[in-house]
Design a protein around this motif. Sequence first.
Motif, PDB file in Angstrom:
ATOM      1  N   ARG A 141      -2.862  -6.107  -1.837  1.00  0.00           N
ATOM      2  CA  ARG A 141      -1.483  -6.476  -1.411  1.00  0.00           C
ATOM      3  C   ARG A 141      -0.678  -5.209  -1.181  1.00  0.00           C
ATOM      4  O   ARG A 141      -0.609  -4.228  -2.113  1.00  0.00           O
ATOM      5  N   LYS A 142       0.217  -4.954  -0.146  1.00  0.00           N
ATOM      6  CA  LYS A 142       0.939  -3.667   0.306  1.00  0.00           C
ATOM      7  C   LYS A 142       2.342  -4.272   0.542  1.00  0.00           C
ATOM      8  O   LYS A 142       2.596  -5.257   1.460  1.00  0.00           O
ATOM      9  N   ASN A 143       3.062  -3.623   0.008  1.00  0.00           N
ATOM     10  CA  ASN A 143       4.720  -3.813   0.163  1.00  0.00           C
ATOM     11  C   ASN A 143       5.291  -2.255   0.309  1.00  0.00           C
ATOM     12  O   ASN A 143       5.050  -1.401  -0.447  1.00  0.00           O
ATOM     13  N   GLY A 144       6.492  -2.547   1.032  1.00  0.00           N
ATOM     14  CA  GLY A 144       7.149  -0.997   1.134  1.00  0.00           C
ATOM     15  C   GLY A 144       8.623  -1.709   0.386  1.00  0.00           C
ATOM     16  O   GLY A 144       9.097  -3.029   0.558  1.00  0.00           O
ATOM     17  N   HIS A 145       9.408  -0.788   0.166  1.00  0.00           N
ATOM     18  CA  HIS A 145      10.725  -0.967  -0.554  1.00  0.00           C
ATOM     19  C   HIS A 145      11.442   0.490  -0.279  1.00  0.00           C
ATOM     20  O   HIS A 145      11.115   1.368  -0.364  1.00  0.00           O
ATOM     21  N   ARG A 146      12.763   0.050   0.171  1.00  0.00           N
ATOM     22  CA  ARG A 146      13.756   1.134   0.220  1.00  0.00           C
ATOM     23  C   ARG A 146      14.970   0.983  -0.562  1.00  0.00           C
ATOM     24  O   ARG A 146      15.715  -0.101  -0.289  1.00  0.00           O
ATOM     25  N   GLN A 147      15.252   1.616  -1.477  1.00  0.00           N
ATOM     26  CA  GLN A 147      16.222   1.570  -2.380  1.00  0.00           C
ATOM     27  C   GLN A 147      17.521   1.803  -1.807  1.00  0.00           C
ATOM     28  O   GLN A 147      17.699   2.799  -0.989  1.00  0.00           O
ATOM     29  N   GLN A 148      18.554   0.962  -1.884  1.00  0.00           N
ATOM     30  CA  GLN A 148      20.062   0.859  -1.629  1.00  0.00           C
ATOM     31  C   GLN A 148      20.834   1.868  -2.371  1.00  0.00           C
ATOM     32  O   GLN A 148      21.139   1.888  -3.737  1.00  0.00           O
ATOM     33  N   TYR A 149      21.586   2.956  -1.905  1.00  0.00           N
ATOM     34  CA  TYR A 149      22.315   3.975  -2.574  1.00  0.00           C
ATOM     35  C   TYR A 149      23.820   3.891  -2.111  1.00  0.00           C
ATOM     36  O   TYR A 149      24.016   3.525  -0.715  1.00  0.00           O
ATOM     37  N   THR A 150      24.657   4.264  -2.749  1.00  0.00           N
ATOM     38  CA  THR A 150      25.917   4.641  -2.454  1.00  0.00           C
ATOM     39  C   THR A 150      26.304   6.281  -2.870  1.00  0.00           C
ATOM     40  O   THR A 150      26.168   6.530  -4.031  1.00  0.00           O
ATOM     41  N   ILE A 151      26.730   6.885  -1.645  1.00  0.00           N
ATOM     42  CA  ILE A 151      26.894   8.047  -1.975  1.00  0.00           C
ATOM     43  C   ILE A 151      28.679   8.449  -2.324  1.00  0.00           C
ATOM     44  O   ILE A 151      29.316   7.993  -1.468  1.00  0.00           O
ATOM     45  N   LEU A 152      28.841   9.061  -3.381  1.00  0.00           N
ATOM     46  CA  LEU A 152      30.390   9.142  -3.878  1.00  0.00           C
ATOM     47  C   LEU A 152      30.657  10.498  -3.965  1.00  0.00           C
ATOM     48  O   LEU A 152      29.808  11.354  -4.146  1.00  0.00           O
ATOM     49  N   GLY A 164      17.347   4.936   0.499  1.00  0.00           N
ATOM     50  CA  GLY A 164      16.489   6.020  -0.056  1.00  0.00           C
ATOM     51  C   GLY A 164      15.327   6.120   0.438  1.00  0.00           C
ATOM     52  O   GLY A 164      15.046   5.321   1.637  1.00  0.00           O
ATOM     53  N   GLU A 165      14.211   6.900   0.236  1.00  0.00           N
ATOM     54  CA  GLU A 165      13.032   7.227   0.831  1.00  0.00           C
ATOM     55  C   GLU A 165      12.190   6.042   0.625  1.00  0.00           C
ATOM     56  O   GLU A 165      12.393   5.086  -0.187  1.00  0.00           O
ATOM     57  N   LYS A 166      11.204   5.432   1.820  1.00  0.00           N
ATOM     58  CA  LYS A 166      10.389   4.302   1.570  1.00  0.00           C
ATOM     59  C   LYS A 166       9.377   4.637   0.374  1.00  0.00           C
ATOM     60  O   LYS A 166       8.571   5.536   0.512  1.00  0.00           O
ATOM     61  N   VAL A 167       9.115   3.812  -0.391  1.00  0.00           N
ATOM     62  CA  VAL A 167       8.233   3.509  -1.458  1.00  0.00           C
ATOM     63  C   VAL A 167       7.175   2.494  -1.112  1.00  0.00           C
ATOM     64  O   VAL A 167       7.557   1.175  -0.777  1.00  0.00           O
ATOM     65  N   ILE A 168       5.893   2.781  -1.102  1.00  0.00           N
ATOM     66  CA  ILE A 168       4.688   1.800  -0.860  1.00  0.00           C
ATOM     67  C   ILE A 168       4.359   1.320  -2.208  1.00  0.00           C
ATOM     68  O   ILE A 168       3.829   2.222  -2.896  1.00  0.00           O
ATOM     69  N   VAL A 169       4.219  -0.076  -2.289  1.00  0.00           N
ATOM     70  CA  VAL A 169       3.595  -0.660  -3.464  1.00  0.00           C
ATOM     71  C   VAL A 169       2.304  -1.073  -3.074  1.00  0.00           C
ATOM     72  O   VAL A 169       2.286  -2.141  -2.131  1.00  0.00           O
ATOM     73  N   PHE A 170       1.208  -0.689  -3.616  1.00  0.00           N
ATOM     74  CA  PHE A 170      -0.116  -1.050  -3.264  1.00  0.00           C
ATOM     75  C   PHE A 170      -0.898  -1.647  -4.219  1.00  0.00           C
ATOM     76  O   PHE A 170      -1.072  -0.967  -5.581  1.00  0.00           O
ATOM     77  N   LYS A 171      -1.361  -2.959  -4.460  1.00  0.00           N
ATOM     78  CA  LYS A 171      -2.037  -3.601  -5.446  1.00  0.00           C
ATOM     79  C   LYS A 171      -3.327  -3.868  -5.070  1.00  0.00           C
ATOM     80  O   LYS A 171      -3.522  -4.491  -4.067  1.00  0.00           O
TER      81      LYS A 171
END
Length: 145
Positions: free
Chosen positions: A81-92, A65-72
């Motif tokens: 603190r700065k972290n990034g996350h990209r969620q894994q998806y399965t397209i069915l 998925g799209e990149k999400v920035i986590v900033f605390k």
Amino acid sequence: MFAIVRTGGKQYRVAAGDKIAVEKLAGNAGDTISLGDVLLAGEGSELKATDGLTVSAEIIAQAKGEKVIVFKKRRRHNYRRKNGHRQQYTILRITAIGGEKAQAPKKAAAKKEAPAAETAQAEAPVKAAATKKAATKKPAADKNA
């Protein structure tokens, strides 16, 4: 026919032929999986029994998925603190609900071609009239001359 299935902690309303993006499931592109947690099924306003009903789907792709920035930040404590996350998806692609399979889209393609031919015939006289009007117009006189 439609069904509401639960996978990855979320619920999805699906029909045969639909494409959905769900939380990551094990498998490769082209594999067929079965979603057994069917909450509701029906056709139109009629509901059907869901015991033993399964929804079969084909994995199209594994995607992110799209990149999400986590900033605390805590004020006045020099804490950032700065972290990034990209969620894994399965397209069915939903292939069948219970015993009903997806219908071939050949009928829809034949219906789309017929109106296109009719509009092409209707547009031909309009285009000819437009070119005649453009040819008969005289150029505007120069106002500055």
